[in-house]
Design a protein around this motif. Structure first.
Motif, short mmCIF file in Angstrom:
data_model
loop_
_atom_site.label_atom_id
_atom_site.label_comp_id
_atom_site.label_asym_id
_atom_site.label_seq_id
_atom_site.Cartn_x
_atom_site.Cartn_y
_atom_site.Cartn_z
N LEU A 88 10.51 -10.13 -12.49
CA LEU A 88 11.56 -9.66 -11.57
C LEU A 88 12.83 -9.34 -12.33
N ASP A 89 13.16 -10.17 -13.32
CA ASP A 89 14.34 -9.91 -14.15
C ASP A 89 14.18 -8.61 -14.94
N ARG A 90 12.97 -8.40 -15.44
CA ARG A 90 12.70 -7.16 -16.19
C ARG A 90 12.84 -5.94 -15.27
N GLU A 91 12.35 -6.06 -14.06
CA GLU A 91 12.48 -4.97 -13.09
C GLU A 91 13.95 -4.64 -12.82
N GLU A 92 14.76 -5.68 -12.67
CA GLU A 92 16.18 -5.48 -12.38
C GLU A 92 16.89 -4.84 -13.56
N THR A 93 16.57 -5.26 -14.76
CA THR A 93 17.18 -4.66 -15.95
C THR A 93 16.81 -3.18 -16.06
N ALA A 94 15.54 -2.87 -15.75
CA ALA A 94 15.09 -1.48 -15.79
C ALA A 94 15.80 -0.64 -14.74
N TRP A 95 16.02 -1.20 -13.56
CA TRP A 95 16.72 -0.43 -12.53
C TRP A 95 18.17 -0.17 -12.92
N GLN A 96 18.84 -1.16 -13.44
CA GLN A 96 20.24 -0.99 -13.82
C GLN A 96 20.38 0.09 -14.90
N ALA A 97 19.46 0.11 -15.85
CA ALA A 97 19.50 1.13 -16.90
C ALA A 97 19.28 2.52 -16.30
N LEU A 98 18.34 2.62 -15.38
CA LEU A 98 18.06 3.90 -14.72
C LEU A 98 19.25 4.36 -13.90
N GLY A 115 25.29 11.97 -13.79
CA GLY A 115 25.20 13.26 -13.11
C GLY A 115 24.71 14.36 -14.02
N ALA A 116 25.50 15.44 -14.10
CA ALA A 116 25.10 16.60 -14.91
C ALA A 116 25.04 16.27 -16.39
N HIS A 117 25.67 15.18 -16.79
CA HIS A 117 25.67 14.81 -18.21
C HIS A 117 24.52 13.87 -18.58
N ALA A 118 23.66 13.55 -17.60
CA ALA A 118 22.53 12.66 -17.89
C ALA A 118 21.54 13.33 -18.83
N ASP A 119 20.93 12.55 -19.68
CA ASP A 119 19.90 13.03 -20.60
C ASP A 119 18.57 13.05 -19.84
N SER A 120 18.03 14.23 -19.60
CA SER A 120 16.81 14.36 -18.79
C SER A 120 15.62 13.65 -19.42
N THR A 121 15.54 13.71 -20.74
CA THR A 121 14.42 13.03 -21.41
C THR A 121 14.54 11.52 -21.25
N ARG A 122 15.75 11.02 -21.48
CA ARG A 122 15.97 9.58 -21.32
C ARG A 122 15.76 9.17 -19.85
N LEU A 123 16.20 10.01 -18.93
CA LEU A 123 16.05 9.71 -17.51
C LEU A 123 14.58 9.58 -17.14
N HIS A 124 13.76 10.48 -17.65
CA HIS A 124 12.33 10.43 -17.37
C HIS A 124 11.71 9.15 -17.93
N GLY A 125 12.12 8.76 -19.12
CA GLY A 125 11.60 7.54 -19.72
C GLY A 125 12.02 6.30 -18.95
N LEU A 126 13.26 6.27 -18.48
CA LEU A 126 13.75 5.13 -17.73
C LEU A 126 13.04 5.02 -16.38
N GLU A 127 12.73 6.15 -15.77
CA GLU A 127 11.99 6.12 -14.50
C GLU A 127 10.60 5.53 -14.71
N LYS A 128 9.96 5.89 -15.81
CA LYS A 128 8.64 5.33 -16.10
C LYS A 128 8.73 3.83 -16.37
N SER A 129 9.76 3.42 -17.09
CA SER A 129 9.92 1.99 -17.39
C SER A 129 10.16 1.19 -16.11
N PHE A 130 10.99 1.74 -15.21
CA PHE A 130 11.25 1.05 -13.96
C PHE A 130 9.97 0.97 -13.12
N GLY A 131 9.21 2.04 -13.07
CA GLY A 131 7.95 2.02 -12.32
C GLY A 131 6.98 1.00 -12.87
N ALA A 132 6.89 0.90 -14.20
CA ALA A 132 5.98 -0.06 -14.82
C ALA A 132 6.43 -1.49 -14.55
#
Length: 559
Positions: free
Chosen positions: A153-163, A170-187
């Protein structure tokens, strides 16, 4: 919610709740309707120390009878009031007990004196999330192995905060990093879910014989309730004390998505829901009643479990709760299990009250929703809070205007002119701890122009205010209905438990459930006319309509 709902609100408030519950169901807006009414000033529970165990031979809040003064009107419930016992734990949690041994069952209601009005900017919907989380269990219920689940649960919360941090760029977000963070949060979410025992809380209480289990979030409070066989009292205390004191917010983001879908279904996909949502936002420019209850879409996609924990620690404290039990229980036994299973609830101070006061409305506000749906008219006028001495007059006013077949608007527009298919009125919208609204909801008959129907309502209101005021006979009928409903409420274990707990939350005194009827019996037609003329004026009015686009004049402005 995803679990089955056994809603008993409409049985608890037969007259008023038909309207309020309908609007709330349409837009998922907490009704905030309390059982007990009265003029006592609102006092937060726990502000004064309660006796160890008390009985009430003399009703609290009743004025001392002057020598030779007429006695207070009888409620028919004097014996019941004297039988009610209360005690307060060392942490400040108040218990109300009514012993009834006719059948081996009991009902309870836990009321947390905080609701959607306590949501903050950026976190609207959190109070509702607490209701969902209360059914997710504890460290011993709802998990295969909590010691293994906790770090996940703690790992899930850390992943969400990073995402979330990356998304906020916003427009300055790194799309590649964003995609990776979404996968990490899902996992991380998937891993934590693997250790969840879904719906175990519900299964445990159902196997013990629980009936009508549910919860509801209102603007003013959140309540939890069900009924059980009386030989399951200790199991009840274990389960209820656990989730009120030490819940585990597992599946938080899954349930947040469920709440978002509830909003889509009840508000965004429903013409009535969209109208009510816009109406509430237009009605309140400062007070958090204007948040709307269910939560703004952006908030429902962004608040975190960490923020949920903070909300819980702030509002779910013992001094801010009341538990009422009615049925085949004994007060000493209830106290024993209460000390054992509720004694470790947080003894933190009461949360601060809401200081924001809705300013006086000085101009009519209108919301017009163009939609090919059923035309509707919704109008509301600002009125005082339920704790104001004038409030019973507004309740009577709403009843005599459009509370049923006996009411003026029903007779004139539904029966006589037949221009309206349905009309209802009520107070306490969208809450009643703070100044709220008296609302009238109108369904025009087929083929009727909603704008003309709106005007016909005003015509009847003007007639009442000027040439045909309410009569003593009409008011006497209202008083009889209130008395009958109060007795019916007191006769039902679940309804009485809710009534007493909510009266304690709203007024700081459960006796106000009984005092409310006395205030109703003291009403005069002059009180009603004064309330009507003081509040039901155009400058204090908000109107919402669903109209067909063709009913709008060509020069009404662009879209």
């Amino acid at each position: 919610m995803s679990r089955p709902r056994h809603d008993v609100r409409s049985r608890r408030f037969p007259r008023r709740a038909r309207l309020v519950a309908f609007l709330c169901a349409a837009a998922l807006v907490p009704s905030g309707v309390a059982h007990a009414k009265g003029a006592r000033r609102l006092v937060p529970p726990g502000a004064a120390a309660a006796p160890e165990v008390t009985q009430s031979p003399k009703p609290a809040g009743a004025p001392a009878a002057a020598k030779g003064a007429p006695a207070a009107p009888r409620t028919g419930l004097e014996n019941l009031e004297r039988q009610i016992q209360t005690f307060t734990l060392a942490n400040g949690l108040t218990f109300i007990v009514v012993e009834r041994h006719a059948a081996p069952v009991f009902s309870f209601e836990t009321v947390v004196n905080s609701g959607s009005a306590n949501d903050g900017l950026g976190t609207t919907g959190l109070a509702h999330m607490m209701e969902h989380m209360a059914f997710k269990g504890t460290a011993i219920v709802g998990t295969k192995d909590y010691r293994a689940e906790k770090p996940l649960l703690d790992r899930e919360e850390t992943a969400w905060q990073a995402l979330l941090d990356e998304r906020r760029k916003g427009a300055h977000a790194d799309s590649t990093r964003l995609h990776g963070l979404e996968k990490s949060f899902g996992a991380a979410t998937s891993a934590s879910h693997d250790l969840v025992v879904s719906n175990e809380f519900q299964k445990v209480i159902e196997q013990a014989g629980a009936q009508n289990w549910n919860a509801s979030t209102h603007n003013d409070f959140t309540n939890y309730f069900y009924s059980l066989p009386s030989n399951r009292l200790e199991l009840w205390a274990l389960m209820e004390g656990g989730r009120m004191g030490h819940p585990v917010f597992r599946e938080f983001y899954k349930e947040r998505d469920v709440v978002y879908e509830e909003r889509r279904m009840r508000t965004e996909s429903s013409p009535i829901g969209r109208l009510v949502d816009e109406f509430i936002h237009a009605s309140y420019v400062a007070h958090p009643y204007g948040f709307g209850g269910i939560g703004h879409p952006s908030d429902l996609k962004s608040f975190s479990r960490t923020q949920g924990d903070e909300f819980f620690r702030k509002y779910y404290v013992a001094k801010n709760m009341t538990v009422a039990l009615v049925g085949d229980v004994s007060t000493p036994e209830v106290r024993t299990v209460a000390e054992k299973y509720f004694g470790d609830l947080s003894a933190a101070p009461l949360p601060p009250p809401i200081d924001t006061v809705e300013p006086e409305q000085r101009a009519e506000r209108r919301v017009i929703l163009e939609d090919p749906a059923q035309p509707l008219v919704l109008m509301g006028w600002h009125i005082p809070a339920a704790t104001d001495p004038r409030y019973p007059a507004y309740e009577a006013l709403a009843d005599l205007l459009a509370g049923g077949d006996w009411a003026r608007l029903n007779k004139a527009l539904v029966k006589d002119k037949k221009t309206v298919a349905r009309i209802q009125s009520g107070t306490g919208f969208p809450g009643e701890k703070y100044p709220n609204q008296l609302v009238i909801f109108v369904v025009p008959a087929a083929g009727q122009d909603p704008l003309q129907v709106e005007q016909s309502v005003y015509d009847v209101l003007n007639e009442v205010a000027t040439s045909k005021p309410f009569t003593d006979e009409e008011l006497a009928g209202y008083k009889v209905r209130v008395r009958a409903e109060k007795i019916a409420t007191a006769d039902d274990n679940a309804q009485l438990a809710g009534s007493l707990a909510q009266a304690q939350a709203l007024y700081g005194d459960w006796h106000q459930f009984f005092r409310g009827q006395e205030r109703v019996q003291a009403l005069t037609t002059a009180d009603l006319m004064s309330a009507m003329k003081g509040s039901m004026v155009r400058s204090n009015r908000t109107v919402g309509l669903i109209v067909s686009p063709k009913t709008q004049a060509a020069n009404a402005g662009g879209r």
